[in-house]
Design a protein around this motif. Structure first.
Motif, mmCIF file in Angstrom:
data_model
loop_
_atom_site.group_PDB
_atom_site.id
_atom_site.type_symbol
_atom_site.label_atom_id
_atom_site.label_comp_id
_atom_site.label_asym_id
_atom_site.label_seq_id
_atom_site.Cartn_x
_atom_site.Cartn_y
_atom_site.Cartn_z
ATOM 1 N N PRO A 177 0.830 -1.206 0.000
ATOM 2 C CA PRO A 177 0.000 0.000 0.000
ATOM 3 C C PRO A 177 0.868 1.261 0.000
ATOM 4 O O PRO A 177 1.798 1.389 0.792
ATOM 5 N N GLY A 178 0.565 2.168 -0.915
ATOM 6 C CA GLY A 178 1.364 3.376 -1.084
ATOM 7 C C GLY A 178 2.176 3.358 -2.367
ATOM 8 O O GLY A 178 2.655 4.395 -2.821
ATOM 9 N N ASP A 179 2.345 2.178 -2.975
ATOM 10 C CA ASP A 179 3.036 2.072 -4.258
ATOM 11 C C ASP A 179 2.113 2.508 -5.386
ATOM 12 O O ASP A 179 0.900 2.253 -5.347
ATOM 13 N N THR A 180 2.678 3.118 -6.404
ATOM 14 C CA THR A 180 1.937 3.364 -7.640
ATOM 15 C C THR A 180 2.944 3.541 -8.758
ATOM 16 O O THR A 180 4.151 3.669 -8.515
ATOM 17 N N ASP A 181 2.446 3.550 -9.988
ATOM 18 C CA ASP A 181 3.320 3.663 -11.145
ATOM 19 C C ASP A 181 2.687 4.632 -12.129
ATOM 20 O O ASP A 181 1.463 4.636 -12.322
ATOM 21 N N LEU A 182 3.518 5.452 -12.772
ATOM 22 C CA LEU A 182 2.982 6.451 -13.694
ATOM 23 C C LEU A 182 2.366 5.821 -14.938
ATOM 24 O O LEU A 182 1.628 6.498 -15.662
ATOM 25 N N THR A 183 2.635 4.550 -15.194
ATOM 26 C CA THR A 183 1.929 3.884 -16.281
ATOM 27 C C THR A 183 0.432 3.799 -15.983
ATOM 28 O O THR A 183 -0.392 3.737 -16.900
ATOM 29 N N TRP A 184 0.081 3.793 -14.707
ATOM 30 C CA TRP A 184 -1.322 3.819 -14.294
ATOM 31 C C TRP A 184 -1.871 5.246 -14.323
ATOM 32 O O TRP A 184 -2.970 5.503 -14.805
ATOM 33 N N THR A 185 -1.093 6.193 -13.832
ATOM 34 C CA THR A 185 -1.549 7.580 -13.760
ATOM 35 C C THR A 185 -1.856 8.137 -15.144
ATOM 36 O O THR A 185 -2.791 8.932 -15.306
ATOM 37 N N ARG A 186 -1.093 7.722 -16.143
ATOM 38 C CA ARG A 186 -1.334 8.209 -17.506
ATOM 39 C C ARG A 186 -2.695 7.772 -18.048
ATOM 40 O O ARG A 186 -3.184 8.304 -19.043
ATOM 41 N N LEU A 187 -3.306 6.793 -17.394
ATOM 42 C CA LEU A 187 -4.591 6.271 -17.865
ATOM 43 C C LEU A 187 -5.791 7.065 -17.367
ATOM 44 O O LEU A 187 -6.908 6.834 -17.833
ATOM 45 N N THR A 188 -5.610 7.981 -16.443
ATOM 46 C CA THR A 188 -6.753 8.663 -15.836
ATOM 47 C C THR A 188 -7.688 9.291 -16.873
ATOM 48 O O THR A 188 -8.911 9.119 -16.787
ATOM 49 N N PRO A 189 -7.200 10.038 -17.872
ATOM 50 C CA PRO A 189 -8.132 10.608 -18.857
ATOM 51 C C PRO A 189 -8.894 9.540 -19.639
ATOM 52 O O PRO A 189 -10.085 9.715 -19.935
ATOM 53 N N TRP A 190 -8.228 8.435 -19.963
ATOM 54 C CA TRP A 190 -8.909 7.351 -20.670
ATOM 55 C C TRP A 190 -9.981 6.718 -19.781
ATOM 56 O O TRP A 190 -11.110 6.479 -20.237
ATOM 57 N N ARG A 191 -9.646 6.448 -18.539
ATOM 58 C CA ARG A 191 -10.622 5.819 -17.651
ATOM 59 C C ARG A 191 -11.814 6.737 -17.398
ATOM 60 O O ARG A 191 -12.961 6.288 -17.354
ATOM 61 N N SER A 192 -11.551 8.042 -17.273
ATOM 62 C CA SER A 192 -12.643 8.998 -17.066
ATOM 63 C C SER A 192 -13.561 9.052 -18.276
ATOM 64 O O SER A 192 -14.791 9.085 -18.138
ATOM 65 N N LEU A 193 -12.970 9.045 -19.471
ATOM 66 C CA LEU A 193 -13.780 9.110 -20.691
ATOM 67 C C LEU A 193 -14.595 7.831 -20.880
ATOM 68 O O LEU A 193 -15.772 7.879 -21.278
ATOM 69 N N LEU A 194 -13.990 6.691 -20.572
ATOM 70 C CA LEU A 194 -14.724 5.426 -20.682
ATOM 71 C C LEU A 194 -15.877 5.376 -19.680
ATOM 72 O O LEU A 194 -16.992 4.955 -20.021
ATOM 73 N N ALA A 195 -15.621 5.824 -18.455
ATOM 74 C CA ALA A 195 -16.692 5.832 -17.448
ATOM 75 C C ALA A 195 -17.809 6.763 -17.869
ATOM 76 O O ALA A 195 -19.003 6.450 -17.703
ATOM 77 N N SER A 196 -17.456 7.922 -18.448
ATOM 78 C CA SER A 196 -18.467 8.874 -18.903
ATOM 79 C C SER A 196 -19.287 8.290 -20.048
ATOM 80 O O SER A 196 -20.513 8.461 -20.105
ATOM 81 N N ALA A 197 -18.614 7.590 -20.964
ATOM 82 C CA ALA A 197 -19.329 6.999 -22.096
ATOM 83 C C ALA A 197 -20.328 5.948 -21.639
ATOM 84 O O ALA A 197 -21.388 5.774 -22.264
ATOM 85 N N MET A 198 -20.003 5.262 -20.546
ATOM 86 C CA MET A 198 -20.887 4.206 -20.069
ATOM 87 C C MET A 198 -21.935 4.710 -19.086
ATOM 88 O O MET A 198 -22.767 3.936 -18.617
ATOM 89 N N ASP A 199 -21.881 6.007 -18.768
ATOM 90 C CA ASP A 199 -22.925 6.577 -17.912
ATOM 91 C C ASP A 199 -24.271 6.596 -18.629
ATOM 92 O O ASP A 199 -25.321 6.567 -17.993
ATOM 93 N N GLN A 200 -24.203 6.663 -19.946
ATOM 94 C CA GLN A 200 -25.424 6.633 -20.746
ATOM 95 C C GLN A 200 -25.796 5.181 -21.034
ATOM 96 O O GLN A 200 -24.943 4.293 -21.022
ATOM 97 N N PRO A 201 -27.095 4.919 -21.306
ATOM 98 C CA PRO A 201 -27.501 3.537 -21.625
ATOM 99 C C PRO A 201 -26.687 2.985 -22.792
ATOM 100 O O PRO A 201 -26.614 3.609 -23.862
#
Length: 306
Positions: free
Chosen positions: A165-189
């Motif tokens: 716990p407390g570890d992270t990697d910037l390969t994950w952080t770079r995904l935030t915009p993609w994950r946000s856009l995917l979550a937004s796209a799936m908010d609609q039916p």
């Protein structure tokens, strides 16, 4: 203004920091954390610049530990950059010679901001077990970047195997915009998702992490496809009503395509180190979402035969 202290000691550095703070009428009380950068001479300039940019949002004491000739006599060369020169915080660059490069924690400890969290960032190839690293043991958060390793995916998998716990990697952080856009796209039916495909350039571990996150969250098979890049280029979700596709060919702008709807153009620029670092500094607790996706990555790759 930069103060140079060649062949110095931690006591002299601490005294100089206090004098610098008094001369500008400030103190360490406005520093929200200590950001430690473990790097080498080749990478230190870009790393300190990224930390300075991130520090505009998170005033910090930035301590760069730069390892030099391991065969030399033990010595420390220091640079102290006062607030204003390095953003709202202060920066200390320490070039460590000889055995001190193998024991940087002994040099670092007296320079930590009292009663403030410690974050360690390895902008180059980091340790496989950051929490067991001498500097990593001092930190609440430990940030690595598998993309800088000779074999990025293998490096990420080794680090996942040693996750704390407390570890992270910037390969994950770079995904935030993609994950946000995917979550937004799936908010609609959108119907029931049956499968997914993640397309990216070869040896780009962010793609595997995104595929793992989708596989775990949606409980569907996820294909990893390759392209010429740059970075991630497409994510496709196949549903019982049609496909949802995010396609980015230039690393800047993406096209969101949904069945029965006109295409949308969305800003989706690739993130620089300072942007990713600033995001990680916003949280000092463990990133459970990253931990979950990372733990799922091994079984997913084993199941795909990769």
């Amino acid at each position: 203004m930069t103060l140079y202290l060649p062949r110095t000691t931690t006591a002299q550095i601490t005294e100089a920091l206090m004098s610098e703070r008094l001369s500008v009428g400030g103190g360490a009380m406005n520093m929200v954390l200590t950001l430690v950068i473990v790097t080498d001479e080749a990478d230190h300039y870009d790393a300190v610049r990224a930390a300075t940019e991130a520090g505009r949002e998170h005033p910090s004491r930035v301590v760069a530990l730069i390892r030099r000739d391991p065969k030399a006599e033990p010595a420390i060369d220091a640079e102290i950059r006062r607030p204003g020169t390095s953003g709202p915080g202060e920066a200390v660059l320490l070039r460590l010679y000889g055995p001190l490069g193998e024991h940087p924690d002994s040099v670092l400890t007296p320079l930590l901001v009292p009663d403030a969290p410690v974050v360690v960032w390895w902008p180059g190839q980091g340790p496989l077990d950051p929490a067991d690293d001498p500097v990593g043991r001092l930190a609440q958060r430990r940030i690595t970047d598998a993309l800088r390793a000779p074999d990025p995916l293998e490096d990420l998998m080794e680090r996942v195997a040693h996750y704390r716990p407390g570890d992270t990697d910037l390969t994950w952080t770079r995904l935030t915009p993609w994950r946000s856009l995917l979550a937004s796209a799936m908010d609609q039916p959108c119907g029931w998702v049956n499968s997914a495909r993640v397309t990216a350039e070869p040896h780009y571990p962010s793609a595997e992490l995104l595929a793992s996150w989708l596989s775990e969250r949606l409980d569907v098979p996820v294909e990893r496809a390759t392209s010429h890049g740059p970075g991630l280029t497409e994510v496709c979700l196949s549903t019982d009503q049609g496909d949802i596709t995010i396609s980015r060919r230039d690393g800047q702008v993406a096209i969101l395509s949904r069945f029965g709807q006109p295409d949308q153009t969305v800003a989706l620029a690739r993130r620089g180190a300072s942007q990713a670092l600033a995001e990680e500094l916003r949280r000092l607790d463990a990133d459970e979402t990253y931990a979950s996706a990372a733990r799922h990555l091994g079984p997913m790759l084993a199941g795909s035969g990769a």
